[in-house]
Motif scaffolding. Structure first.
Motif, mmCIF file in Angstrom:
data_model
loop_
_atom_site.group_PDB
_atom_site.id
_atom_site.type_symbol
_atom_site.label_atom_id
_atom_site.label_comp_id
_atom_site.label_asym_id
_atom_site.label_seq_id
_atom_site.Cartn_x
_atom_site.Cartn_y
_atom_site.Cartn_z
ATOM 1 N N VAL A 140 -1.950 -3.374 -12.165
ATOM 2 C CA VAL A 140 -1.521 -2.601 -11.001
ATOM 3 C C VAL A 140 -0.132 -3.052 -10.595
ATOM 4 O O VAL A 140 0.125 -4.252 -10.458
ATOM 5 C CB VAL A 140 -2.489 -2.791 -9.818
ATOM 6 C CG1 VAL A 140 -2.019 -1.997 -8.603
ATOM 7 C CG2 VAL A 140 -3.903 -2.377 -10.214
ATOM 8 N N LEU A 166 2.852 -2.659 -7.578
ATOM 9 C CA LEU A 166 3.071 -2.266 -6.195
ATOM 10 C C LEU A 166 4.560 -2.157 -5.954
ATOM 11 O O LEU A 166 5.309 -3.102 -6.250
ATOM 12 C CB LEU A 166 2.462 -3.303 -5.239
ATOM 13 C CG LEU A 166 0.970 -3.609 -5.439
ATOM 14 C CD1 LEU A 166 0.544 -4.729 -4.502
ATOM 15 C CD2 LEU A 166 0.131 -2.362 -5.216
ATOM 16 N N GLY A 220 1.585 7.522 -6.058
ATOM 17 C CA GLY A 220 1.131 6.666 -7.137
ATOM 18 C C GLY A 220 1.088 7.425 -8.439
ATOM 19 O O GLY A 220 1.171 8.647 -8.469
ATOM 20 N N LEU A 231 1.421 1.931 -7.512
ATOM 21 C CA LEU A 231 1.079 2.380 -6.178
ATOM 22 C C LEU A 231 2.229 2.082 -5.230
ATOM 23 O O LEU A 231 2.825 1.009 -5.291
ATOM 24 C CB LEU A 231 -0.180 1.665 -5.668
ATOM 25 C CG LEU A 231 -1.428 1.707 -6.549
ATOM 26 C CD1 LEU A 231 -2.540 0.877 -5.913
ATOM 27 C CD2 LEU A 231 -1.885 3.128 -6.787
ATOM 28 N N ARG A 232 2.520 3.025 -4.359
ATOM 29 C CA ARG A 232 3.528 2.791 -3.332
ATOM 30 C C ARG A 232 2.879 2.208 -2.080
ATOM 31 O O ARG A 232 1.713 2.442 -1.787
ATOM 32 C CB ARG A 232 4.217 4.105 -2.937
ATOM 33 C CG ARG A 232 5.217 4.626 -3.949
ATOM 34 C CD ARG A 232 6.053 5.716 -3.327
ATOM 35 N NE ARG A 232 6.981 6.308 -4.256
ATOM 36 C CZ ARG A 232 8.157 5.787 -4.601
ATOM 37 N NH1 ARG A 232 8.540 4.633 -4.082
ATOM 38 N NH2 ARG A 232 8.954 6.406 -5.446
ATOM 39 N N THR A 235 -4.929 4.673 1.669
ATOM 40 C CA THR A 235 -4.596 3.650 0.680
ATOM 41 C C THR A 235 -5.707 3.497 -0.357
ATOM 42 O O THR A 235 -5.441 3.400 -1.560
ATOM 43 C CB THR A 235 -4.342 2.293 1.356
ATOM 44 O OG1 THR A 235 -5.451 1.954 2.189
ATOM 45 C CG2 THR A 235 -3.082 2.326 2.201
ATOM 46 N N LEU A 276 -5.936 6.545 -2.650
ATOM 47 C CA LEU A 276 -4.892 6.517 -3.667
ATOM 48 C C LEU A 276 -5.294 5.622 -4.834
ATOM 49 O O LEU A 276 -5.160 6.007 -6.005
ATOM 50 C CB LEU A 276 -3.578 6.023 -3.056
ATOM 51 C CG LEU A 276 -2.433 5.773 -4.043
ATOM 52 C CD1 LEU A 276 -2.029 7.063 -4.752
ATOM 53 C CD2 LEU A 276 -1.225 5.162 -3.328
ATOM 54 N N PHE A 277 -5.803 4.432 -4.545
ATOM 55 C CA PHE A 277 -6.239 3.526 -5.614
ATOM 56 C C PHE A 277 -7.341 4.171 -6.450
ATOM 57 O O PHE A 277 -7.304 4.139 -7.691
ATOM 58 C CB PHE A 277 -6.723 2.207 -5.019
ATOM 59 C CG PHE A 277 -7.337 1.279 -6.039
ATOM 60 C CD1 PHE A 277 -6.543 0.498 -6.852
ATOM 61 C CD2 PHE A 277 -8.722 1.212 -6.189
ATOM 62 C CE1 PHE A 277 -7.105 -0.351 -7.809
ATOM 63 C CE2 PHE A 277 -9.294 0.371 -7.130
ATOM 64 C CZ PHE A 277 -8.482 -0.411 -7.940
ATOM 65 N N GLU A 327 -5.923 6.996 -8.770
ATOM 66 C CA GLU A 327 -5.238 6.510 -9.971
ATOM 67 C C GLU A 327 -6.205 5.799 -10.913
ATOM 68 O O GLU A 327 -6.047 5.865 -12.139
ATOM 69 C CB GLU A 327 -4.071 5.590 -9.584
ATOM 70 C CG GLU A 327 -3.036 6.227 -8.663
ATOM 71 C CD GLU A 327 -2.491 7.549 -9.169
ATOM 72 O OE1 GLU A 327 -2.567 7.829 -10.390
ATOM 73 O OE2 GLU A 327 -1.993 8.330 -8.340
#
Length: 334
Positions: A130, A132, A147, A158-159, A194, A197-198, A201
């Motif tokens: 991952v 960041l 992302g 990921l942003r 958040t 998003l994880f 992806e």
């Protein structure tokens, strides 16, 4: 201020009409309840032992600068995500943290940064890698701007999030509510986004493509109402995950369908382009259409316009759809 503020899947208007004997505080409370996200949930409990696997997490220079306690921040995201994936898929993630001496140059895309991450760490000894990176300046609802994950693969970028605008808007919109109530709503929405998003992806890493509809975690556009994976993507994720872990799968084979996805674009009387309740600017619309073209070139696009929608607005959307390579277009006025 602008006449309205678009906040990650909702529109908040500074003009609130109160009726039915409600006080302003009551009406604001009702509106706040509508904007609260649902709990991210599990449709079917995994039966069997939960396997723990490692993720290596790299935070670049800008992310670390924006998030001083970045390891704790990501750890909180991961704890919540683990509640979902452990119960749904029988896997739990454990993070190993690394500082990444990397700073994207102006104009770099998330895909560029993802390629740099893959070159840095092929991830041969871990389940996934991952990255960041820094947040966008604006509130953003397009998953692909927040992302990107290899499909399939083991890398994702990921942003972080610049959410001061949303916090300030809540303070203005809900000024009659207590600070604790506003803070609870803000934190609930931030955590939902958040973790969603994880999971989105992660779904890509495990072979799940986008789902055109906007009510699930694999939709291209983030929705504050999304709470689960749809059945087909869930089965794909489970099958891929079980193969990677070398364990017998209990997932049903994903049926092949001859149907193609569809996308509905609503145009209001002023010509705003709305998908899944989100007003899209031209760049976001183009990105969404490109994703649909990549997923399935036979995606059908339905444009639903109001009786007062300007013809020029309809023609403009048609041009964008065709420019993306999609040809199956239908138009209706309601």
């Amino acid at each position: 201020m602008l006449a309205s503020l678009a906040l990650a899947g909702c529109i908040l208007s500074p003009v609130m009409r109160f009726g039915g004997g409600k006080t302003g505080k009551d009406a604001q409370y009702d509106q706040a309840i509508k904007l609260a996200p649902p709990a991210l949930g599990v449709d079917e409990e995994y039966e069997g032992d939960v396997r723990t696997v490692k993720l290596r997490v790299w935070a670049d220079d800008e992310f670390r600068a924006q998030n001083v306690r970045w390891q704790q921040t990501f750890g909180e995201w991961l704890d919540h995500a683990n509640e979902i994936v452990a119960s749904q898929f029988g896997v739990r993630f454990e993070a190993e943290y690394k500082s990444w001496n990397y700073r994207p140059t102006p104009g770099d895309t998330l895909e560029t940064t993802l390629a740099a991450l893959q070159a840095l760490d092929p991830g041969t000894d871990v389940f996934g890698v991952v990255g960041l990176t820094s947040s966008l300046r604006l509130v953003e609802g397009n998953f692909e701007h927040l992302g990107v994950g290899s499909l399939p693969g083991k890398h994702m970028m990921l942003r972080g999030f610049q959410d001061h605008g949303e916090r300030e808007a809540f303070d203005k919109m809900f000024k009659d509510l207590g600070e604790n109530q506003r803070d609870s709503l803000y934190r609930a929405r931030k955590r939902h986004k958040t973790v969603a998003l994880f999971l989105h992806e992660l779904g890509h890493n495990l072979g799940a493509p986008h789902r055109p509809q906007t009510d699930t975690l694999m939709a291209p556009i983030y929705s504050v109402k999304a709470s689960t994976f749809d059945e087909a993507r869930r089965e794909t994720i489970q099958l891929t995950l079980d193969r990677r872990l070398g364990r017998a799968t209990k997932a049903k084979p994903v049926p092949k369908s001859g149907e193609h996805p569809s996308l509905v674009i609503v145009l209001d009387d002023t010509g705003n382009r709305i998908v899944g309740g989100n007003i899209l600017d031209e760049a976001t619309l183009d990105g969404l259409l490109k994703l649909h073209y990549t997923d399935d070139r036979e995606t059908s696009v339905t444009i639903k316009a109001g009786q007062a929608t300007p013809t020029t607005a309809i023609a403009s959307v048609v041009d964008h759809v065709k420019a993306a390579g999609l040809q199956r277009i239908s138009i209706s006025r309601e």
